[in-house]
Design a protein around this motif. Structure first.
Motif, mmCIF file in Angstrom:
data_model
loop_
_atom_site.group_PDB
_atom_site.id
_atom_site.type_symbol
_atom_site.label_atom_id
_atom_site.label_comp_id
_atom_site.label_asym_id
_atom_site.label_seq_id
_atom_site.Cartn_x
_atom_site.Cartn_y
_atom_site.Cartn_z
ATOM 1 N N HIS A 1 0.764 -7.879 10.799
ATOM 2 C CA HIS A 1 0.763 -7.088 9.568
ATOM 3 C C HIS A 1 1.282 -5.666 9.756
ATOM 4 C CE1 HIS A 1 -1.426 -10.232 7.412
ATOM 5 N NE2 HIS A 1 -2.133 -10.401 8.516
ATOM 6 N N ARG B 1 -1.935 1.715 9.784
ATOM 7 C CA ARG B 1 -0.484 1.797 10.023
ATOM 8 C C ARG B 1 -0.058 3.193 10.484
ATOM 9 N NH1 ARG B 1 -0.736 -1.919 5.657
ATOM 10 N NH2 ARG B 1 0.543 -3.778 5.996
ATOM 11 N N ALA C 1 -6.341 -5.748 7.085
ATOM 12 C CA ALA C 1 -6.493 -4.364 7.552
ATOM 13 C C ALA C 1 -7.940 -4.040 7.895
ATOM 14 C CB ALA C 1 -5.960 -3.408 6.487
ATOM 15 N N HIS C 2 -8.867 -4.335 6.974
ATOM 16 C CA HIS C 2 -10.281 -4.032 7.238
ATOM 17 C C HIS C 2 -10.823 -4.900 8.372
ATOM 18 C CE1 HIS C 2 -9.910 -2.263 3.196
ATOM 19 N NE2 HIS C 2 -10.896 -1.475 3.567
ATOM 20 N N PRO D 1 0.800 -1.233 0.000
ATOM 21 C CA PRO D 1 0.000 0.000 0.000
ATOM 22 C C PRO D 1 0.827 1.274 0.000
ATOM 23 C CG PRO D 1 -0.891 -1.589 1.567
ATOM 24 C CD PRO D 1 0.413 -2.148 1.094
ATOM 25 N N THR E 1 -5.951 0.899 -0.734
ATOM 26 C CA THR E 1 -4.840 1.138 0.190
ATOM 27 C C THR E 1 -5.203 2.024 1.367
ATOM 28 O OG1 THR E 1 -4.107 3.107 -1.026
ATOM 29 C CG2 THR E 1 -3.227 0.980 -1.742
ATOM 30 N N ASP F 1 -9.877 -9.334 4.472
ATOM 31 C CA ASP F 1 -8.498 -8.857 4.369
ATOM 32 C C ASP F 1 -8.054 -8.320 5.733
ATOM 33 O OD1 ASP F 1 -8.109 -5.592 4.172
ATOM 34 O OD2 ASP F 1 -10.134 -6.284 3.723
ATOM 35 N N PRO G 1 -5.481 0.142 4.897
ATOM 36 C CA PRO G 1 -4.154 -0.351 5.320
ATOM 37 C C PRO G 1 -3.208 0.773 5.742
ATOM 38 C CG PRO G 1 -4.888 -1.566 3.393
ATOM 39 C CD PRO G 1 -5.892 -0.479 3.610
ATOM 40 N N PHE H 1 0.305 -3.204 11.867
ATOM 41 C CA PHE H 1 -0.658 -2.130 12.143
ATOM 42 C C PHE H 1 -0.370 -1.581 13.547
ATOM 43 C CE2 PHE H 1 -3.703 -5.125 9.670
ATOM 44 C CZ PHE H 1 -3.067 -4.816 8.482
#
Length: 861
Positions: free
Chosen positions: A502, A386, A467-468, A356, A379, A465, A382, A504
């Motif tokens: 991931h 982050r 992030a979501h 992303p 993106t 996914d 994500p 985050f």
């Protein structure tokens, strides 16, 4: 045969010692392959090493040497010139140099030498460029020599790439030493030395920047130094050395680009927008299905590209030599802006799912609004989880007017800028949004940048996914807290796991803080404290600015310290989580409440305690008519009510009770408050009835505050103590300690009144195990005594040994002090405790919790 081609070349400029290269050459005892692109200093480094060995045959090759006769004549000439190679001329006829058997005969002749010389074949790539066929005569001849010579007849091959000599067998046999670009690159010290030689006086930071820019490519460092020196000689500031600099462009044009094939040059130009370039992206950028294989071949032949060690989702990516890529990129951007922008947009779209941040970098450079809108839908979240808000805002600026019309982009813009969506022209929300958009909207509502939907319920399925999904889990947890329930452990654990797996990091802080709040709501104070500390540690690791969630973690730690009877620690935590007007009311009120309660506990004297009570009252009144979590309201009321009763302000206490009843109705907490009011008025029957009603749940409502059961049991114990019901006192205190231990709730015992504190000390002072919860309670009770009875650490040590059978002299030996010192401590103990014998000192010590339980039994056991 030109003499220069069989002589070790002299350097044209000062040589920088290449320690790693020299060490690798020293280790190579059979075949050594020195491989690196043009400008990696292969010839210079190997020549410097060869001059120090004293017995090296050197051949500098050129395209004409692809002729076997010319090649082997040069090799024989170089070998004969070495101290140990003169006899070779007698064994081998130079006129037979073109015979295919000559290399094998040369290998046999080397066997007869006592100590064969080292043979260096420099610029081997010139032969492959002249005749690239794997079975070319020069290639088969060299293979014969390499495979038939004796192992100590060392051969050093210098080439831009991996030559077609079928070296696999030598690799497997451990007979091949490879010195590649990773060794040939200058390290920090070598780069500094090279730059100092070409640009004396260059500042250290500037030299370090150039070393990073060139990735240690020796010729790049030299050119950068020359550019700096040239500017200095003309009295100009140091130029920006980049891909467009004329010195670099001239070198690449003369020494690198002419050696690329017709397929390689356009491929490198098109892929120059990406670093690194995954194989699927190379295909997209070039339209060539064989782009990955072309990059592989380029790397083998020239070392200008290499595969990265770590594989991506679509296979290993390639990295092109940085300065070459920057030069081609500058050329592309300068000569064909439209193509440059198109390629950046292609890269952005292709990388949006897998990388992303890189995708957004590309879309910003593309200046393509449509590409920005498309990429941000993939993106945006994500990047948000982050904490990449600056990058997100840059991409949103590229999207332009589309940002205000598209619900995805408008919501991302509001979240990134921390400002509410404009109410004049709100985006049109789709009637049936995707799970991803639904999560984004719910998150924006929780952040307060999108109006909250009336009666909202988060029943949407969580996206798949990472992030979501992680954001959706956090949204669910926040919504549970908002609704007055407790998020499930599974929800917060999965959110933390996804954040860690991931990257985050900011969302990980939030998830940990929520988990801490949830644990505190469940009454698991130990887990709450540990998880809150973890949240703050995470925030510190990423230098996260103060947020509502780091403040929530600090508030949990402050509450845990208050409940544990450590008011001094509370102020450290509440100071870290100082509130802002944007904080939820539960956070701002909760933090202020915990701080005011701690100040009340620390206050010494009627005046300071009255001021602290006023502060508690102000915190409660600051709520006004705003809705607030019932648990926070009940805790605030309980703390202020007990403080008011402790100062004899019964009218104020009744006002607090009325306030709570008005907000939450009848609950076990309101019954408990009536019970303490009855007890303060001397109406024991009413107090006991209220306590039992609270414990029985007779109010028909759930307990809101975890301490309510403990407080009710202590109220019963107080009533029983006033009536001299010893068994009832003991039963209630045992039950209170059992209920308080999981909560580490020490404070209810320290504020339970002096009579109950004395009973606790008498009942448990001599039998509580060191380290037990009862011992922790007794220690806290001891600290409630006035300053005149506070003993020094050494006096406490002496007091704890008085219950033993040790004499004062033996106590001195145990503590490594003299008998007179022990006597001095004993007199001070007697004075502070108001006693005059050892026996009464021991009794007073137990009563006040100053003797750690079981210490006398374990001393000298």
């Amino acid at each position: 045969m030109p003499d220069a081609s069989v002589r070790i070349p002299r350097p044209a400029h000062p040589v920088v010692a290449r320690t790693a290269v020299r060490s690798a050459l020293d280790r190579g005892r059979d075949t050594v392959l020195v491989r690196g692109a043009a400008g990696f200093g292969k010839t210079t480094a190997v020549a410097d090493w060869a001059r120090s060995t004293g017995d090296t045959a050197w051949v500098t090759l050129e395209a004409a040497d692809a002729d076997p006769r010319r090649l082997w004549t040069a090799v024989l000439t170089a070998l004969v010139r070495t101290p140990g190679g003169a006899d070779l001329e007698a064994e081998l006829d130079p006129d037979r140099a073109g015979d295919p058997r000559f290399p094998s005969d040369l290998a046999a002749a080397l066997d007869h030498l006592a100590r064969p010389p080292t043979l260096v074949l420099d610029a081997l790539d010139a032969l492959e460029e002249a005749d690239p066929h794997e079975d070319a005569p020069w290639s088969t001849g060299l293979r014969d020599l390499l495979h038939h010579r004796r192992p100590d007849a060392r051969v050093v091959l210098c080439s831009r790439g991996d030559p077609r000599l079928r070296l696999a067998r030598l690799r497997v046999a451990g007979r091949l030493t490879e010195i590649g670009p990773e060794v040939l690159r200058c390290d920090g010290a070598e780069a500094a030395a090279l730059l100092a030689a070409t640009a004396p006086g260059l500042p250290v930071l500037a030299a370090a920047r150039l070393a990073r820019l060139t990735a240690g490519w020796p010729v790049g460092l030299r050119l950068a130094g020359l550019a700096v020196a040239e500017a200095a000689s003309e009295g100009e500031p140091s130029p920006a050395f980049d891909g467009a600099h004329r010195l670099l462009a001239g070198y690449l044009t003369d020494e690198v680009l002419p050696h690329l094939t017709e397929a390689e040059t356009p491929l490198l130009r098109a892929t120059s927008v990406a670093d690194p370039v995954p194989p699927d992206l190379a295909v997209e950028l070039t339209g060539d299905a064989d782009a990955g294989r072309t990059l592989d071949e380029l790397g083998r032949r020239t070392s200008l590209a290499h595969r990265l060690d770590a594989d991506g989702a679509d296979g290993p990516a390639h990295r092109v030599e940085p300065l070459l890529r920057m030069h081609l990129l500058a050329e592309l951007s300068r000569n064909d802006r439209c193509e440059y922008h198109r390629l950046e947009a292609v890269a952005a779209r292709r990388l949006s799912a897998s990388a992303p941040a890189l995708a957004v970098d590309h879309v910003v450079r593309s200046a393509d609004a449509d590409a920005a809108a498309e990429v941000l839908r993939t993106t945006g979240v994500p990047l948000f989880v982050r904490g990449r808000f600056t990058l997100l805002r840059r991409a949103l600026r590229v999207a332009g007017a589309e940002t205000s019309r598209d619900p995805w982009l408008a919501t991302l813009d509001a979240l990134a800028a921390r400002r509410p969506l404009p109410q004049a022209v709100p985006p049109e929300w789709p009637p049936d949004p995707s799970a991803e958009l639904a999560v984004l909207r719910a998150a924006a509502e929780d952040w307060g940048v999108v109006p909250r939907r009336p009666g909202r319920h988060d029943t949407v399925a969580l996206p798949t996914d990472p992030a979501h999904r992680a954001l959706g889990l956090v949204v669910q947890a926040v919504e549970a807290l908002r609704a007055g329930s407790v998020p499930s452990v599974e929800t917060t654990v999965e959110a933390v796991r996804l954040a860690d797996e991931h990257g985050f990091a900011p969302l990980g802080v939030q998830a940990c803080a929520i988990a801490a709040v949830a644990a505190m709501a469940r009454g698991d104070v130990v887990v709450a404290r540990d998880t809150a500390a973890q949240a703050l540690a995470r925030a510190d690791r990423i230098a996260l600015p103060r947020s509502r969630w780091s403040a929530a973690a600090a508030a949990v730690l402050g509450l845990a310290a208050l409940v544990r009877g450590r008011p001094g620690e509370v102020l450290d935590w509440t100071g870290r989580g100082a509130g802002t007007p944007e904080d939820p009311i539960e956070l701002s009120v909760g933090t202020a409440l915990v701080e005011a309660a701690a100040r009340f506990d620390l206050a010494d004297g009627a005046g300071p305690r009255a001021a602290a009570l006023d502060a508690l009252c102000e915190v409660r009144q600051s709520v006004g008519g705003r809705p607030m979590d019932a648990r926070i309201a009940a805790f605030a009321a309980l703390v202020e009510h007990r403080a008011a009763l402790a100062l004899g302000r019964r009218t104020a206490a009744r006002g607090v009770l009325g306030w709570l009843r008005e907000r939450v109705g009848e609950t076990p907490e309101t019954a408990l408050m009536r019970g303490w009011t009855e007890f303060a008025a001397g109406r024991d029957d009413g107090a006991r009835a209220a306590a039992r009603r609270t414990l029985a749940g007779a109010e028909g409502a759930p307990i809101l505050v975890g301490l309510t059961e403990v407080e009710s049991l202590l109220l019963e114990a107080n009533v029983a103590a006033g009536r001299a019901e010893r068994a009832a006192v003991r039963g209630s205190l045992d039950a209170a300690l059992a209920a308080a231990e999981p909560l580490r709730a020490v404070r209810p015992f320290t504020v339970a009144g002096s009579r109950l504190r004395e009973i606790l000390t008498r009942l448990y002072g001599g039998r509580a195990d060191t380290g037990s919860f009862a011992a922790e309670v007794l220690t806290a009770i001891a600290h409630e005594t006035d300053g005149s009875t506070r003993l020094s650490d050494r006096e406490r040590d002496v007091l704890e040994l008085l219950p033993s059978l040790l004499s004062l002299a033996e106590i001195g030996e145990d503590l490594s002090v003299s008998l007179n010192t022990v006597k001095t401590h004993v007199r001070s103990i007697y004075t502070k405790l108001g006693v005059n014998t050892r026996r009464t000192a021991v009794l007073a010590g137990y009563e006040r919790g100053l003797i750690r339980p079981a210490r006398a039994l374990t001393s000298h056991a």
